[in-house]
Design a protein around this motif. Structure first.
Motif, PDB file in Angstrom:
ATOM      1  N   ALA A  13       0.829  -1.212   0.000  1.00  0.00           N
ATOM      2  CA  ALA A  13       0.000   0.000   0.000  1.00  0.00           C
ATOM      3  C   ALA A  13       0.862   1.260   0.000  1.00  0.00           C
ATOM      4  O   ALA A  13       0.457   2.297  -0.539  1.00  0.00           O
ATOM      5  CB  ALA A  13      -0.938   0.000   1.203  1.00  0.00           C
ATOM      6  N   HIS A  14       2.052   1.184   0.587  1.00  0.00           N
ATOM      7  CA  HIS A  14       2.943   2.345   0.671  1.00  0.00           C
ATOM      8  C   HIS A  14       3.902   2.458  -0.515  1.00  0.00           C
ATOM      9  O   HIS A  14       4.527   3.508  -0.693  1.00  0.00           O
ATOM     10  CB  HIS A  14       3.764   2.274   1.970  1.00  0.00           C
ATOM     11  CG  HIS A  14       2.978   2.636   3.179  1.00  0.00           C
ATOM     12  ND1 HIS A  14       2.903   3.921   3.664  1.00  0.00           N
ATOM     13  CD2 HIS A  14       2.208   1.885   3.996  1.00  0.00           C
ATOM     14  CE1 HIS A  14       2.138   3.943   4.738  1.00  0.00           C
ATOM     15  NE2 HIS A  14       1.698   2.717   4.958  1.00  0.00           N
ATOM     16  N   ARG A  15       3.995   1.408  -1.321  1.00  0.00           N
ATOM     17  CA  ARG A  15       4.945   1.386  -2.429  1.00  0.00           C
ATOM     18  C   ARG A  15       4.704   2.550  -3.381  1.00  0.00           C
ATOM     19  O   ARG A  15       3.580   2.840  -3.752  1.00  0.00           O
ATOM     20  CB  ARG A  15       4.850   0.050  -3.166  1.00  0.00           C
ATOM     21  CG  ARG A  15       5.935  -0.129  -4.213  1.00  0.00           C
ATOM     22  CD  ARG A  15       6.072  -1.551  -4.688  1.00  0.00           C
ATOM     23  NE  ARG A  15       6.819  -2.297  -3.665  1.00  0.00           N
ATOM     24  CZ  ARG A  15       6.352  -3.335  -2.993  1.00  0.00           C
ATOM     25  NH1 ARG A  15       5.140  -3.780  -3.214  1.00  0.00           N
ATOM     26  NH2 ARG A  15       7.087  -3.960  -2.105  1.00  0.00           N
ATOM     27  N   GLU A  16       5.782   3.224  -3.731  1.00  0.00           N
ATOM     28  CA  GLU A  16       5.805   4.334  -4.692  1.00  0.00           C
ATOM     29  C   GLU A  16       5.071   5.582  -4.211  1.00  0.00           C
ATOM     30  O   GLU A  16       4.768   6.464  -5.006  1.00  0.00           O
ATOM     31  CB  GLU A  16       5.278   3.880  -6.059  1.00  0.00           C
ATOM     32  CG  GLU A  16       6.121   2.766  -6.671  1.00  0.00           C
ATOM     33  CD  GLU A  16       5.639   2.300  -8.024  1.00  0.00           C
ATOM     34  OE1 GLU A  16       4.791   2.987  -8.635  1.00  0.00           O
ATOM     35  OE2 GLU A  16       6.106   1.233  -8.463  1.00  0.00           O
ATOM     36  N   LEU A  17       4.790   5.677  -2.911  1.00  0.00           N
ATOM     37  CA  LEU A  17       4.203   6.904  -2.364  1.00  0.00           C
ATOM     38  C   LEU A  17       5.313   7.797  -1.833  1.00  0.00           C
ATOM     39  O   LEU A  17       6.336   7.316  -1.350  1.00  0.00           O
ATOM     40  CB  LEU A  17       3.229   6.575  -1.220  1.00  0.00           C
ATOM     41  CG  LEU A  17       1.978   5.781  -1.557  1.00  0.00           C
ATOM     42  CD1 LEU A  17       1.137   5.572  -0.297  1.00  0.00           C
ATOM     43  CD2 LEU A  17       1.161   6.452  -2.638  1.00  0.00           C
ATOM     44  N   SER A  18       5.084   9.094  -1.895  1.00  0.00           N
ATOM     45  CA  SER A  18       6.007  10.033  -1.269  1.00  0.00           C
ATOM     46  C   SER A  18       5.859   9.920   0.247  1.00  0.00           C
ATOM     47  O   SER A  18       4.913   9.295   0.741  1.00  0.00           O
ATOM     48  CB  SER A  18       5.685  11.463  -1.719  1.00  0.00           C
ATOM     49  OG  SER A  18       4.433  11.879  -1.171  1.00  0.00           O
ATOM     50  N   ASP A  19       6.779  10.529   0.991  1.00  0.00           N
ATOM     51  CA  ASP A  19       6.664  10.514   2.449  1.00  0.00           C
ATOM     52  C   ASP A  19       5.348  11.137   2.897  1.00  0.00           C
ATOM     53  O   ASP A  19       4.690  10.632   3.805  1.00  0.00           O
ATOM     54  CB  ASP A  19       7.840  11.248   3.098  1.00  0.00           C
ATOM     55  CG  ASP A  19       9.143  10.474   3.004  1.00  0.00           C
ATOM     56  OD1 ASP A  19       9.111   9.267   2.652  1.00  0.00           O
ATOM     57  OD2 ASP A  19      10.201  11.070   3.284  1.00  0.00           O
ATOM     58  N   ALA A  20       4.954  12.235   2.251  1.00  0.00           N
ATOM     59  CA  ALA A  20       3.704  12.915   2.619  1.00  0.00           C
ATOM     60  C   ALA A  20       2.496  12.025   2.308  1.00  0.00           C
ATOM     61  O   ALA A  20       1.553  11.933   3.107  1.00  0.00           O
ATOM     62  CB  ALA A  20       3.584  14.245   1.893  1.00  0.00           C
ATOM     63  N   GLN A  21       2.496  11.365   1.159  1.00  0.00           N
ATOM     64  CA  GLN A  21       1.396  10.470   0.803  1.00  0.00           C
ATOM     65  C   GLN A  21       1.338   9.274   1.752  1.00  0.00           C
ATOM     66  O   GLN A  21       0.258   8.838   2.139  1.00  0.00           O
ATOM     67  CB  GLN A  21       1.555   9.975  -0.634  1.00  0.00           C
ATOM     68  CG  GLN A  21       1.320  11.039  -1.685  1.00  0.00           C
ATOM     69  CD  GLN A  21       1.705  10.554  -3.070  1.00  0.00           C
ATOM     70  OE1 GLN A  21       2.747   9.915  -3.252  1.00  0.00           O
ATOM     71  NE2 GLN A  21       0.873  10.868  -4.048  1.00  0.00           N
ATOM     72  N   SER A  22       2.505   8.763   2.129  1.00  0.00           N
ATOM     73  CA  SER A  22       2.570   7.641   3.065  1.00  0.00           C
ATOM     74  C   SER A  22       2.010   8.032   4.429  1.00  0.00           C
ATOM     75  O   SER A  22       1.258   7.270   5.043  1.00  0.00           O
ATOM     76  CB  SER A  22       4.022   7.166   3.193  1.00  0.00           C
ATOM     77  OG  SER A  22       4.115   6.015   3.974  1.00  0.00           O
ATOM     78  N   ALA A  23       2.347   9.225   4.897  1.00  0.00           N
ATOM     79  CA  ALA A  23       1.822   9.716   6.174  1.00  0.00           C
ATOM     80  C   ALA A  23       0.302   9.870   6.095  1.00  0.00           C
ATOM     81  O   ALA A  23      -0.418   9.540   7.043  1.00  0.00           O
ATOM     82  CB  ALA A  23       2.484  11.026   6.561  1.00  0.00           C
ATOM     83  N   LEU A  24      -0.198  10.362   4.969  1.00  0.00           N
ATOM     84  CA  LEU A  24      -1.646  10.514   4.783  1.00  0.00           C
ATOM     85  C   LEU A  24      -2.332   9.148   4.758  1.00  0.00           C
ATOM     86  O   LEU A  24      -3.387   8.970   5.377  1.00  0.00           O
ATOM     87  CB  LEU A  24      -1.940  11.280   3.493  1.00  0.00           C
ATOM     88  CG  LEU A  24      -3.410  11.545   3.174  1.00  0.00           C
ATOM     89  CD1 LEU A  24      -4.087  12.336   4.286  1.00  0.00           C
ATOM     90  CD2 LEU A  24      -3.538  12.280   1.852  1.00  0.00           C
ATOM     91  N   LEU A  25      -1.736   8.185   4.084  1.00  0.00           N
ATOM     92  CA  LEU A  25      -2.279   6.829   4.076  1.00  0.00           C
ATOM     93  C   LEU A  25      -2.356   6.278   5.492  1.00  0.00           C
ATOM     94  O   LEU A  25      -3.384   5.719   5.898  1.00  0.00           O
ATOM     95  CB  LEU A  25      -1.417   5.912   3.202  1.00  0.00           C
ATOM     96  CG  LEU A  25      -1.730   4.419   3.276  1.00  0.00           C
ATOM     97  CD1 LEU A  25      -3.094   4.104   2.690  1.00  0.00           C
ATOM     98  CD2 LEU A  25      -0.655   3.607   2.598  1.00  0.00           C
ATOM     99  N   ASN A  26      -1.286   6.443   6.272  1.00  0.00           N
ATOM    100  CA  ASN A  26      -1.288   5.972   7.658  1.00  0.00           C
ATOM    101  C   ASN A  26      -2.391   6.628   8.467  1.00  0.00           C
ATOM    102  O   ASN A  26      -3.100   5.967   9.230  1.00  0.00           O
ATOM    103  CB  ASN A  26       0.067   6.205   8.319  1.00  0.00           C
ATOM    104  CG  ASN A  26       1.099   5.199   7.899  1.00  0.00           C
ATOM    105  OD1 ASN A  26       0.785   4.097   7.473  1.00  0.00           O
ATOM    106  ND2 ASN A  26       2.364   5.568   8.023  1.00  0.00           N
ATOM    107  N   ALA A  27      -2.541   7.937   8.319  1.00  0.00           N
ATOM    108  CA  ALA A  27      -3.562   8.668   9.072  1.00  0.00           C
ATOM    109  C   ALA A  27      -4.963   8.170   8.705  1.00  0.00           C
ATOM    110  O   ALA A  27      -5.805   7.940   9.588  1.00  0.00           O
ATOM    111  CB  ALA A  27      -3.443  10.161   8.813  1.00  0.00           C
ATOM    112  N   ARG A  28      -5.212   7.983   7.426  1.00  0.00           N
ATOM    113  CA  ARG A  28      -6.529   7.507   6.986  1.00  0.00           C
ATOM    114  C   ARG A  28      -6.784   6.088   7.480  1.00  0.00           C
ATOM    115  O   ARG A  28      -7.896   5.761   7.918  1.00  0.00           O
ATOM    116  CB  ARG A  28      -6.634   7.571   5.469  1.00  0.00           C
ATOM    117  CG  ARG A  28      -6.635   9.014   4.939  1.00  0.00           C
ATOM    118  CD  ARG A  28      -6.767   9.076   3.457  1.00  0.00           C
ATOM    119  NE  ARG A  28      -8.157   8.760   3.112  1.00  0.00           N
ATOM    120  CZ  ARG A  28      -8.591   8.592   1.872  1.00  0.00           C
ATOM    121  NH1 ARG A  28      -7.771   8.688   0.860  1.00  0.00           N
ATOM    122  NH2 ARG A  28      -9.856   8.324   1.642  1.00  0.00           N
ATOM    123  N   LEU A  29      -5.755   5.252   7.419  1.00  0.00           N
ATOM    124  CA  LEU A  29      -5.892   3.876   7.890  1.00  0.00           C
ATOM    125  C   LEU A  29      -6.201   3.836   9.380  1.00  0.00           C
ATOM    126  O   LEU A  29      -7.083   3.086   9.829  1.00  0.00           O
ATOM    127  CB  LEU A  29      -4.612   3.086   7.576  1.00  0.00           C
ATOM    128  CG  LEU A  29      -4.586   1.625   7.995  1.00  0.00           C
ATOM    129  CD1 LEU A  29      -5.700   0.830   7.310  1.00  0.00           C
ATOM    130  CD2 LEU A  29      -3.223   1.019   7.691  1.00  0.00           C
TER     131      LEU A  29
END
Length: 75
Positions: A34-50
């Motif tokens: 799920a985190h593959r090829e995401l920027s650090d900011a996108q990864s942080a947003l994914l974590n927050a949403r999850l």
């Protein structure tokens, strides 16, 4: 009052596992994918949403507070 289950608790009803840790490995692989090829900011947003989605699924604020407290230990 429910308490947070901190023991390994992953399962997939559609799969048969031969090792107890395999469902956890599958979760970890899905999380990394799920985190593959995401920027650090996108990864942080994914974590927050999850986190928000899973907290809503749990629903019990006492359990969510306990999880937050344990997650914050040693940070």
């Amino acid at each position: 009052m429910a308490t947070l289950n901190t023991a390994a608790n992953f399962s997939d009803p559609d799969k048969r596992y031969f090792r107890a840790f395999s469902p956890g490995d599958d979760f970890y692989e899905a999380l990394i994918d799920a985190h593959r090829e995401l920027s650090d900011a996108q990864s942080a947003l994914l974590n927050a949403r999850l986190i928000l989605l899973l907290a809503n699924h749990i629903g019990d604020l006492n359990v969510v507070r306990e999880a937050l407290s344990i997650a914050r230990e040693d940070v």
